[in-house]
Design a protein around this motif. Structure first.
Motif, PDB file in Angstrom:
ATOM      1  N   THR A 433     -11.859   6.361   3.211  1.00  0.00           N
ATOM      2  CA  THR A 433     -10.712   7.243   3.414  1.00  0.00           C
ATOM      3  C   THR A 433      -9.485   6.730   2.660  1.00  0.00           C
ATOM      4  O   THR A 433      -9.145   5.540   2.755  1.00  0.00           O
ATOM      5  CB  THR A 433     -10.382   7.341   4.912  1.00  0.00           C
ATOM      6  N   ALA A 434      -8.818   7.607   1.926  1.00  0.00           N
ATOM      7  CA  ALA A 434      -7.552   7.256   1.278  1.00  0.00           C
ATOM      8  C   ALA A 434      -6.466   7.107   2.353  1.00  0.00           C
ATOM      9  O   ALA A 434      -6.451   7.841   3.348  1.00  0.00           O
ATOM     10  CB  ALA A 434      -7.159   8.318   0.262  1.00  0.00           C
ATOM     11  N   LYS A 435      -5.555   6.161   2.158  1.00  0.00           N
ATOM     12  CA  LYS A 435      -4.531   5.865   3.164  1.00  0.00           C
ATOM     13  C   LYS A 435      -3.153   5.896   2.521  1.00  0.00           C
ATOM     14  O   LYS A 435      -3.004   5.634   1.319  1.00  0.00           O
ATOM     15  CB  LYS A 435      -4.788   4.493   3.792  1.00  0.00           C
ATOM     16  N   THR A 436      -2.139   6.194   3.351  1.00  0.00           N
ATOM     17  CA  THR A 436      -0.747   6.226   2.891  1.00  0.00           C
ATOM     18  C   THR A 436       0.102   5.399   3.839  1.00  0.00           C
ATOM     19  O   THR A 436       0.007   5.531   5.067  1.00  0.00           O
ATOM     20  CB  THR A 436      -0.218   7.670   2.845  1.00  0.00           C
ATOM     21  N   VAL A 437       0.931   4.522   3.256  1.00  0.00           N
ATOM     22  CA  VAL A 437       1.863   3.679   4.020  1.00  0.00           C
ATOM     23  C   VAL A 437       3.270   3.951   3.479  1.00  0.00           C
ATOM     24  O   VAL A 437       3.481   4.017   2.262  1.00  0.00           O
ATOM     25  CB  VAL A 437       1.516   2.187   3.874  1.00  0.00           C
ATOM     26  N   ILE A 438       4.276   4.120   4.386  1.00  0.00           N
ATOM     27  CA  ILE A 438       5.662   4.381   3.959  1.00  0.00           C
ATOM     28  C   ILE A 438       6.589   3.365   4.623  1.00  0.00           C
ATOM     29  O   ILE A 438       6.583   3.208   5.853  1.00  0.00           O
ATOM     30  CB  ILE A 438       6.114   5.803   4.326  1.00  0.00           C
ATOM     31  N   TYR A 439       7.353   2.657   3.787  1.00  0.00           N
ATOM     32  CA  TYR A 439       8.407   1.776   4.269  1.00  0.00           C
ATOM     33  C   TYR A 439       9.757   2.474   4.047  1.00  0.00           C
ATOM     34  O   TYR A 439       9.965   3.141   3.021  1.00  0.00           O
ATOM     35  CB  TYR A 439       8.403   0.451   3.506  1.00  0.00           C
ATOM     36  N   PHE A 440      10.696   2.278   5.005  1.00  0.00           N
ATOM     37  CA  PHE A 440      12.016   2.935   4.920  1.00  0.00           C
ATOM     38  C   PHE A 440      13.106   1.877   4.779  1.00  0.00           C
ATOM     39  O   PHE A 440      13.052   0.808   5.413  1.00  0.00           O
ATOM     40  CB  PHE A 440      12.271   3.770   6.170  1.00  0.00           C
ATOM     41  N   TYR A 441      14.138   2.239   3.954  1.00  0.00           N
ATOM     42  CA  TYR A 441      15.208   1.288   3.629  1.00  0.00           C
ATOM     43  C   TYR A 441      16.571   1.967   3.733  1.00  0.00           C
ATOM     44  O   TYR A 441      16.684   3.204   3.647  1.00  0.00           O
ATOM     45  CB  TYR A 441      15.038   0.754   2.198  1.00  0.00           C
TER      46      TYR A 441
END
Length: 489
Positions: A433-441
């Motif tokens: 499965t393709a995965k997505t991770v998001i960091y916020f700044y």
């Protein structure tokens, strides 16, 4: 005696006696063999008219009397006849002591599938006039079968003592052919097949005739008879085959053309006095080891444990790659050339495996409330999402990182700091499965900028409009807030 009737109902499946017993029941005749007529009936005098029926026999004497009865001239296929009757002609009589013989011929079916105790149970009923309730039945007429058998055990004599024991190897799945010889030596195939998993061949309930037989068992190129050559006895399994001959191979029947190979042979004579024979086959040959390896190319370790088998020379072997591992697949560009050949020496077959492709892990670094990428790999690069490629990574761990600080020499995002909670699996294992991770700044805070307007001579603050075009006049410094402004002009 006048007005006499005689009836013979031939044996048939689930047959009954023609006449009821003393309790009024038709008992089972219990035939298991069903001969067929091959001629009409002849009598030793002309006092009887003889008729035949091809109807299926009835369960009652009345039903059989009521069947369709035909003269011999109307019968074209004697094997279809199921019963016959003989009626004493009008005006004729049988005197005391007079013997009447009815003769006919039948053909026994092939009884190889019958048990030794199976019989064809014939019986003959007789009565006078219409007095069927007073009918008599002669029941002592049975025909059985004589059973013949050949038994063989095939083995490799590993300890070279000439007899089969616990250290030896059963020869399984080896082709055999049993033939019957006529008076001139011509062969007719009786049965062909392969030895069972224990190296046995049995012809129980498969042979219905005495005669001369020959059994062939296919050999491998390196096979020879066990030495010393010990004949079998009631308690010893030795070797009773006497010679080799050449026949078309069954083992190599898939080749074109089909090659000839050696076959062990033994002659067997079966008679009524000696209906069974035990003919065992003891062979010797060279044995070789086959080792099958499944290796992970990334580190040279085993995907599974090595599999080692040991077989006689010239036995064909087949191997196969493992297809069920969730993380690795065989390298189809590096398949073993010796995957499916024959035992001719100690051999190693090696399959190589590479990791399967997994889904990518995509990492975004966004300013809170926006979707513009912040992270660039260097000061001059264009910001873009990080992509951790899943190519050949199935089952391996991955780890993502915040990018407002340098990690392992990475270029940090200038002027921003991490806030809030990231979304998606920041670390884990590559899978399909393709995965997505998001960091916020957020931008860092900068010092405020204070703008003063002063009289150069006195140093006093000058009075001025609060803003361009404003009528409100102020004489205090202007302060530009640095909150979340680091790096902005």
């Amino acid at each position: 005696m006048e007005n006499l009737h005689v009836m013979d109902v031939f044996p048939y499946a689930n047959d009954k006696f023609i006449v009821k017993d003393g309790s009024g029941n038709y008992l089972d005749r219990d035939s298991k063999i069903y001969p067929k007529a091959i001629s009409g009936v002849t009598a030793n005098n002309s006092k009887f008219d003889i008729y035949y029926s091809t109807d299926a026999p009835s369960a009652t004497i009345e039903g059989n009397i009521g069947a369709t009865w035909l003269p011999a001239a109307s019968i074209t296929d004697w094997s279809a006849v199921t019963m016959f009757k003989a009626d004493l002609k009008s005006g004729q009589s049988i005197t005391a002591g007079e013997e009447v013989l009815f003769n006919y011929k039948v053909e026994m079916p092939d009884t190889k599938d019958n048990l030794a105790a199976d019989t064809a149970n014939n019986s003959v009923a007789s009565w006078r006039g219409n007095n069927v309730d007073g009918a008599n039945e002669f029941t002592d007429s049975k025909v059985g079968t004589h059973k013949y058998n050949i038994a063989t055990h095939a083995f490799y004599d590993l300890n070279n003592n000439g007899v089969y024991d616990s250290t030896d190897l059963n020869i399984a799945n080896r082709p055999y052919i049993l033939v019957k010889l006529d008076a001139t030596g011509n062969e007719t195939v009786v049965e062909s097949g392969t030895t069972d998993s224990n190296g046995n061949i049995s012809f129980t309930n498969k042979l219905s005739n005495a005669g001369n037989y020959k059994l062939y068992v296919e050999n491998l190129t390196g096979d020879s008879f066990a030495s010393p050559n010990v004949a079998s006895t009631a308690t010893v399994i030795g070797n009773d085959f006497t010679s080799f001959t050449t026949r078309a191979s069954v083992i190599k029947a898939g080749q074109t053309p089909i090659p000839n190979t050696p076959w062990s042979t033994v002659d067997i004579s079966l008679t009524r006095d000696n209906p069974s024979a035990i003919k065992n086959l003891g062979l010797k040959t060279d044995f070789y080891n086959l080792t099958v390896k499944h290796i992970k190319d990334e580190d040279g370790s085993n995907l599974v444990a090595d599999v080692v088998t040991r077989e006689p020379r010239d036995i064909a072997y087949t191997t196969a790659a493992i297809t069920t591992d969730p993380n690795f697949e065989v390298d189809t560009a590096n398949l073993p050339a010796n995957a499916n050949v024959s035992y001719t020496a100690d051999t190693t077959v090696t399959y190589h495996y590479i990791r399967r492709n997994a889904g990518d892990v995509t990492v975004h670094h966004y300013e809170t409330g926006k979707t513009d990428e912040l992270y660039a790999v260097s000061a001059t690069a264009t910001p873009a999402a990080e992509v951790l490629s899943g190519a050949r990574q199935m089952g391996k761990p991955y780890q993502t990182y915040r990018r407002d600080v340098s990690t392992a020499g990475s270029y940090p995002i200038p002027h921003y700091h991490l806030v809030g909670t990231f979304t998606g699996p920041a670390s884990g294992t590559f899978d399909a499965t393709a995965k997505t991770v998001i960091y916020f700044y957020e931008r860092n805070d900068a010092p405020d900028v204070t703008i003063k307007y002063v009289d150069i001579d006195t140093g006093a603050n000058l009075t001025r409009p609060e803003s361009l075009g404003s009528s409100v006049m102020i004489n205090t410094p202007t302060v530009l807030s640095g909150t979340n402004k680091e790096g902005l002009a």
